[in-house]
Design a protein around this motif. Structure first.
Motif, short mmCIF file in Angstrom:
data_model
loop_
_atom_site.label_atom_id
_atom_site.label_comp_id
_atom_site.label_asym_id
_atom_site.label_seq_id
_atom_site.Cartn_x
_atom_site.Cartn_y
_atom_site.Cartn_z
N MET A 1 0.79 -0.92 0.05
CA MET A 1 0.11 -0.20 0.03
C MET A 1 0.84 1.16 0.00
O MET A 1 2.01 1.26 0.72
CB MET A 1 -0.98 -0.08 1.31
N SER A 2 0.15 2.30 -0.74
CA SER A 2 1.06 3.47 -0.89
C SER A 2 1.31 4.10 0.66
O SER A 2 0.69 3.78 1.51
CB SER A 2 0.47 4.69 -1.40
N GLU A 3 2.48 4.89 0.78
CA GLU A 3 2.65 5.52 2.16
C GLU A 3 2.22 6.85 2.10
O GLU A 3 2.22 7.51 3.31
CB GLU A 3 4.21 5.47 2.42
N ILE A 4 1.46 7.30 1.01
CA ILE A 4 0.68 8.80 1.03
C ILE A 4 -0.38 8.65 1.88
O ILE A 4 -1.28 7.76 1.65
CB ILE A 4 0.65 9.09 -0.11
N THR A 5 -0.64 9.70 2.79
CA THR A 5 -1.98 9.83 3.31
C THR A 5 -2.66 11.40 3.11
O THR A 5 -1.72 12.49 3.06
CB THR A 5 -1.80 9.91 4.94
N TRP A 6 -3.56 11.26 2.32
CA TRP A 6 -4.30 12.38 2.11
C TRP A 6 -5.33 12.77 3.40
O TRP A 6 -6.04 11.88 4.03
CB TRP A 6 -5.18 12.38 0.75
N LEU A 7 -5.58 13.90 3.74
CA LEU A 7 -6.66 14.51 4.65
C LEU A 7 -7.54 15.10 4.06
O LEU A 7 -7.28 16.46 3.70
CB LEU A 7 -5.92 15.27 5.91
N VAL A 8 -8.79 15.04 4.16
CA VAL A 8 -9.92 15.52 3.44
C VAL A 8 -10.68 15.94 4.69
O VAL A 8 -11.34 15.29 5.44
CB VAL A 8 -10.67 14.61 2.30
N VAL A 9 -10.95 17.22 4.65
CA VAL A 9 -11.71 18.11 5.67
C VAL A 9 -12.84 18.78 5.13
O VAL A 9 -12.58 19.82 4.47
CB VAL A 9 -10.67 18.77 6.49
N PRO A 10 -14.06 18.55 5.17
CA PRO A 10 -15.03 19.19 4.48
C PRO A 10 -15.47 20.35 5.50
O PRO A 10 -15.47 19.91 6.70
CB PRO A 10 -16.47 17.87 4.49
N ALA A 11 -15.40 21.18 4.74
CA ALA A 11 -15.55 22.61 5.72
C ALA A 11 -16.43 23.55 4.85
O ALA A 11 -16.09 24.65 5.05
CB ALA A 11 -14.22 23.24 6.05
N ALA A 12 -17.55 22.99 4.25
CA ALA A 12 -18.36 23.91 3.24
C ALA A 12 -19.71 24.14 3.79
O ALA A 12 -20.53 25.13 3.45
CB ALA A 12 -18.45 23.54 1.98
N GLY A 13 -19.95 23.58 5.21
CA GLY A 13 -21.25 23.53 5.67
C GLY A 13 -21.68 25.13 6.29
O GLY A 13 -20.69 25.75 6.77
N GLN A 14 -22.68 25.46 6.60
CA GLN A 14 -23.27 26.52 7.12
C GLN A 14 -23.65 26.34 8.59
O GLN A 14 -23.78 27.33 9.18
CB GLN A 14 -24.64 27.17 6.44
N GLY A 15 -23.65 25.32 8.92
CA GLY A 15 -23.78 25.12 10.61
C GLY A 15 -25.09 25.75 11.14
O GLY A 15 -24.94 26.52 12.05
N LYS A 16 -26.18 25.48 10.48
CA LYS A 16 -27.55 26.16 10.81
C LYS A 16 -28.03 25.86 12.18
O LYS A 16 -28.62 26.74 12.75
CB LYS A 16 -28.42 26.06 9.65
N ARG A 17 -27.45 24.77 12.66
CA ARG A 17 -28.13 24.34 13.89
C ARG A 17 -27.54 25.15 15.03
O ARG A 17 -27.88 25.21 16.15
CB ARG A 17 -28.03 22.87 14.03
N MET A 18 -26.60 25.66 14.65
CA MET A 18 -25.60 26.49 15.95
C MET A 18 -26.26 27.72 15.78
O MET A 18 -26.21 28.15 16.93
CB MET A 18 -24.23 26.93 15.25
N GLY A 19 -27.20 28.37 15.13
CA GLY A 19 -27.82 29.68 15.00
C GLY A 19 -27.23 30.93 15.02
O GLY A 19 -27.49 31.71 15.68
#
Length: 232
Positions: A1-19
């Protein structure tokens, strides 16, 4: 297996429940935006990883100065988490067996040892791995009226957390399959499960909370204070 690690961080949300007036990932937590705290925690565990940050195209709050990684890129986020992650995967120049870890931007309290444990397990298990926590509370199934329909057995039930880690090729194909069949999966493990895979559950610490509601900010602050006096 490749030794490369990718970190994907979804951060496009609006967080509406936070108000709040701004997306929750930019709210202040102990003097720093939640996003910055999360990225620095990821870097403390996996400094050689390649970060992919999924942001809304109209995002006006993000600052590149919060990113500690040497190798990172910004990609367009989607309407849902699945869309953001798939956009990231389709943008990457990654090999079939590169490792991809997906982590919620709103989990700034993730422990360094848990991050490392998931990366290790995801490399060792062909179906990948995810951080999770056994259910400790009594579980109730609600009726449409809001009253209790029945009590669910908690035997074998786990809360799915992040990070979740999989090989690039299988993860991309699983998410593309979900999109083609209009299946809105809420985490990456669900997409792999639909393809017949059985990702490994890795028991994580209970303080890996997701900041979702206003009172979560105070709890996250208390957790971070406690972690300052312990190995994380």
């Amino acid at each position: 297996m490749s030794e490369i690690t990718w970190l994907v961080v979804p951060a496009a949300g609006q967080g509406k429940r936070m108000g709040a007036e701004i997306p929750k990932q930019y709210l202040d937590l102990q003097g720093m935006p939640i996003m910055a705290l999360t990225l620095h925690r990821l870097y403390a565990a996996l400094p050689d990883a390649r970060l992919v940050l999924c942001l809304d195209d109209q995002d006006q709050w993000f600052s590149p100065g919060w990113v500690p990684f040497e190798r990172w890129q910004r990609v367009s986020g989607g309407t849902e988490r699945m869309d953001s992650v798939l956009n990231a995967l389709q943008t990457l120049n990654a090999a079939e067996d590169d490792l991809v870890l997906v982590h919620d931007v709103a989990r700034p309290c993730i422990a360094v040892e848990d991050l490392k444990a998931v990366e290790k397990a995801a490399r060792e298990n062909v179906s990948g791995a995810l951080l999770a926590m056994p259910v400790a509370d009594t579980m109730k199934r609600a009726a449409a009226s809001g009253s209790i329909a029945h009590t669910e057995s908690r035997e074998g039930l786990w809360h799915a957390l992040t990070p979740q880690g999989f090989r690039y090729g299988p993860l991309r194909r699983a998410l593309e399959h979900a999109r083609a069949h209009a299946s809105q999966v809420t985490d990456e493990a669900s997409a792999l499960e639909a393809m017949g895979e059985s990702p490994q559950l890795i028991s994580g610490r209970r303080d890996n909370i997701k900041v979702t509601h206003p009172d979560d900010l105070a709890l996250a602050s208390a957790i971070l204070n406690a972690q300052k006096h312990a190995y994380i």
